[in-house]
Design a protein around this motif. Sequence first.
Motif, PDB file in Angstrom:
ATOM      1  N   THR A  63       6.233   8.003   7.887  1.00 30.80           N
ATOM      2  CA  THR A  63       7.416   7.197   8.182  1.00 30.80           C
ATOM      3  C   THR A  63       7.987   6.593   6.901  1.00 30.80           C
ATOM      4  O   THR A  63       7.259   6.298   5.958  1.00 30.80           O
ATOM      5  CB  THR A  63       7.099   6.076   9.187  1.00 30.80           C
ATOM      6  N   GLU A  64       9.284   6.402   6.918  1.00 28.16           N
ATOM      7  CA  GLU A  64       9.941   5.710   5.813  1.00 28.16           C
ATOM      8  C   GLU A  64      10.059   4.215   6.101  1.00 28.16           C
ATOM      9  O   GLU A  64      10.466   3.455   5.229  1.00 28.16           O
ATOM     10  CB  GLU A  64      11.303   6.335   5.553  1.00 28.16           C
ATOM     11  N   ASN A  65       9.721   3.803   7.307  1.00 25.57           N
ATOM     12  CA  ASN A  65       9.746   2.392   7.688  1.00 25.57           C
ATOM     13  C   ASN A  65       8.637   1.668   6.923  1.00 25.57           C
ATOM     14  O   ASN A  65       7.459   1.912   7.154  1.00 25.57           O
ATOM     15  CB  ASN A  65       9.534   2.283   9.205  1.00 25.57           C
ATOM     16  N   GLU A  66       9.020   0.801   6.004  1.00 19.82           N
ATOM     17  CA  GLU A  66       8.037   0.117   5.145  1.00 19.82           C
ATOM     18  C   GLU A  66       7.002  -0.663   5.943  1.00 19.82           C
ATOM     19  O   GLU A  66       5.859  -0.789   5.517  1.00 19.82           O
ATOM     20  CB  GLU A  66       8.751  -0.827   4.169  1.00 19.82           C
ATOM     21  N   ASN A  67       7.394  -1.211   7.083  1.00 17.30           N
ATOM     22  CA  ASN A  67       6.467  -2.000   7.896  1.00 17.30           C
ATOM     23  C   ASN A  67       5.438  -1.153   8.623  1.00 17.30           C
ATOM     24  O   ASN A  67       4.450  -1.683   9.130  1.00 17.30           O
ATOM     25  CB  ASN A  67       7.244  -2.832   8.916  1.00 17.30           C
ATOM     26  N   MET A  68       5.685   0.143   8.690  1.00 17.92           N
ATOM     27  CA  MET A  68       4.800   1.039   9.423  1.00 17.92           C
ATOM     28  C   MET A  68       4.213   2.145   8.546  1.00 17.92           C
ATOM     29  O   MET A  68       3.431   2.950   9.022  1.00 17.92           O
ATOM     30  CB  MET A  68       5.559   1.674  10.587  1.00 17.92           C
ATOM     31  N   ASN A  69       4.600   2.184   7.275  1.00 18.77           N
ATOM     32  CA  ASN A  69       4.130   3.242   6.381  1.00 18.77           C
ATOM     33  C   ASN A  69       2.692   2.986   5.958  1.00 18.77           C
ATOM     34  O   ASN A  69       2.366   1.925   5.414  1.00 18.77           O
ATOM     35  CB  ASN A  69       5.038   3.349   5.159  1.00 18.77           C
ATOM     36  N   PHE A  70       1.850   3.960   6.201  1.00 16.37           N
ATOM     37  CA  PHE A  70       0.422   3.864   5.912  1.00 16.37           C
ATOM     38  C   PHE A  70       0.155   3.478   4.458  1.00 16.37           C
ATOM     39  O   PHE A  70      -0.638   2.573   4.186  1.00 16.37           O
ATOM     40  CB  PHE A  70      -0.237   5.217   6.243  1.00 16.37           C
ATOM     41  N   PHE A  71       0.800   4.145   3.513  1.00 20.06           N
ATOM     42  CA  PHE A  71       0.528   3.891   2.093  1.00 20.06           C
ATOM     43  C   PHE A  71       1.035   2.525   1.636  1.00 20.06           C
ATOM     44  O   PHE A  71       0.344   1.808   0.912  1.00 20.06           O
ATOM     45  CB  PHE A  71       1.133   5.006   1.220  1.00 20.06           C
ATOM     46  N   ILE A  72       2.223   2.152   2.065  1.00 20.10           N
ATOM     47  CA  ILE A  72       2.769   0.843   1.684  1.00 20.10           C
ATOM     48  C   ILE A  72       1.894  -0.273   2.251  1.00 20.10           C
ATOM     49  O   ILE A  72       1.525  -1.209   1.541  1.00 20.10           O
ATOM     50  CB  ILE A  72       4.231   0.702   2.165  1.00 20.10           C
ATOM     51  N   GLN A  73       1.537  -0.161   3.516  1.00 23.29           N
ATOM     52  CA  GLN A  73       0.721  -1.204   4.143  1.00 23.29           C
ATOM     53  C   GLN A  73      -0.690  -1.247   3.556  1.00 23.29           C
ATOM     54  O   GLN A  73      -1.279  -2.323   3.429  1.00 23.29           O
ATOM     55  CB  GLN A  73       0.693  -1.018   5.659  1.00 23.29           C
ATOM     56  N   GLN A  74      -1.232  -0.093   3.189  1.00 25.30           N
ATOM     57  CA  GLN A  74      -2.546  -0.077   2.549  1.00 25.30           C
ATOM     58  C   GLN A  74      -2.519  -0.906   1.264  1.00 25.30           C
ATOM     59  O   GLN A  74      -3.398  -1.734   1.019  1.00 25.30           O
ATOM     60  CB  GLN A  74      -2.982   1.355   2.235  1.00 25.30           C
ATOM     61  N   ASN A  75      -1.505  -0.695   0.449  1.00 22.40           N
ATOM     62  CA  ASN A  75      -1.409  -1.434  -0.814  1.00 22.40           C
ATOM     63  C   ASN A  75      -1.183  -2.925  -0.595  1.00 22.40           C
ATOM     64  O   ASN A  75      -1.800  -3.753  -1.266  1.00 22.40           O
ATOM     65  CB  ASN A  75      -0.301  -0.845  -1.691  1.00 22.40           C
ATOM     66  N   LEU A  76      -0.306  -3.272   0.340  1.00 20.42           N
ATOM     67  CA  LEU A  76      -0.059  -4.690   0.625  1.00 20.42           C
ATOM     68  C   LEU A  76      -1.319  -5.383   1.149  1.00 20.42           C
ATOM     69  O   LEU A  76      -1.650  -6.492   0.724  1.00 20.42           O
ATOM     70  CB  LEU A  76       1.078  -4.844   1.634  1.00 20.42           C
ATOM     71  N   ASN A  77      -2.012  -4.738   2.080  1.00 17.63           N
ATOM     72  CA  ASN A  77      -3.233  -5.316   2.641  1.00 17.63           C
ATOM     73  C   ASN A  77      -4.322  -5.445   1.591  1.00 17.63           C
ATOM     74  O   ASN A  77      -5.032  -6.446   1.551  1.00 17.63           O
ATOM     75  CB  ASN A  77      -3.736  -4.475   3.821  1.00 17.63           C
ATOM     76  N   LYS A  78      -4.445  -4.443   0.765  1.00 10.46           N
ATOM     77  CA  LYS A  78      -5.467  -4.466  -0.287  1.00 10.46           C
ATOM     78  C   LYS A  78      -5.224  -5.639  -1.230  1.00 10.46           C
ATOM     79  O   LYS A  78      -6.147  -6.408  -1.525  1.00 10.46           O
ATOM     80  CB  LYS A  78      -5.447  -3.144  -1.058  1.00 10.46           C
ATOM     81  N   ASP A  79      -3.997  -5.793  -1.688  1.00 10.71           N
ATOM     82  CA  ASP A  79      -3.668  -6.888  -2.610  1.00 10.71           C
ATOM     83  C   ASP A  79      -3.923  -8.250  -1.969  1.00 10.71           C
ATOM     84  O   ASP A  79      -4.504  -9.147  -2.588  1.00 10.71           O
ATOM     85  CB  ASP A  79      -2.208  -6.792  -3.071  1.00 10.71           C
ATOM     86  N   ALA A  80      -3.490  -8.415  -0.730  1.00 11.83           N
ATOM     87  CA  ALA A  80      -3.680  -9.700  -0.041  1.00 11.83           C
ATOM     88  C   ALA A  80      -5.156  -9.992   0.171  1.00 11.83           C
ATOM     89  O   ALA A  80      -5.622 -11.115  -0.075  1.00 11.83           O
ATOM     90  CB  ALA A  80      -2.943  -9.693   1.299  1.00 11.83           C
ATOM     91  N   TYR A  81      -5.909  -9.003   0.621  1.00 14.68           N
ATOM     92  CA  TYR A  81      -7.332  -9.200   0.894  1.00 14.68           C
ATOM     93  C   TYR A  81      -8.081  -9.552  -0.398  1.00 14.68           C
ATOM     94  O   TYR A  81      -8.888 -10.492  -0.412  1.00 14.68           O
ATOM     95  CB  TYR A  81      -7.941  -7.948   1.535  1.00 14.68           C
ATOM     96  N   LEU A  82      -7.804  -8.828  -1.477  1.00 18.69           N
ATOM     97  CA  LEU A  82      -8.505  -9.097  -2.742  1.00 18.69           C
ATOM     98  C   LEU A  82      -8.154 -10.473  -3.294  1.00 18.69           C
ATOM     99  O   LEU A  82      -9.009 -11.150  -3.871  1.00 18.69           O
ATOM    100  CB  LEU A  82      -8.207  -8.000  -3.765  1.00 18.69           C
TER     101      LEU A  82
END
Length: 179
Positions: A63-82
């Motif tokens: 998907t091109e939807n940033e809120n649902m894109n696997f790669f975009i969300q992976q990076n955002l979650n990783k940064d927030a969690y770390l």
Amino acid sequence: MSLEKLKSILPVPNLAISSDNSSNWSEVENKLGVVLPSDYKDFITLYGSGIIGNFIMIYSPFTENENMNFFIQQNLNKDAYLTLKVSFPEDYPYEVFPTNGGILPWGRTENGDTLNWIVDTNQGDWAILIDDGSGDYFEYKGSMTGFLHDVLSESIVCPIFPNDFPDKNSKNTFVGLKD
């Protein structure tokens, strides 16, 4: 097997949005550096990216939807969690992918809970870890589609989810989210 059980209670949409055929999964896995669980790939191929029961959102790498894109969300979650792990290590005990045993998000809830795999490169079936974002976790020893089936059929209760989920009126709905 879990996907077949899930299909019996969660109707497959007529048109899967942001799904893809199996030929592009190798490109996704090469970019990620790991082979994803087959039930996730089968789910995305059949259902696409969308929301279950107006509550659980499933990410898609297509998907091109940033809120649902696997790669975009992976990076955002990783940064927030770390970031949180540095300040509150006792509340954030997990490593993050690409570390073996680290968490890798595949979805989220409307409440902001993150739905993760605990990546184990030594086996194909990864455990599921639900993270409420404040240091509370729920671990499910099974596949993503097994977890979804068990939650929707109320075979298990995820204590992180609200008491009114699954909602009797919308638990068996899947709505694809457009790009």
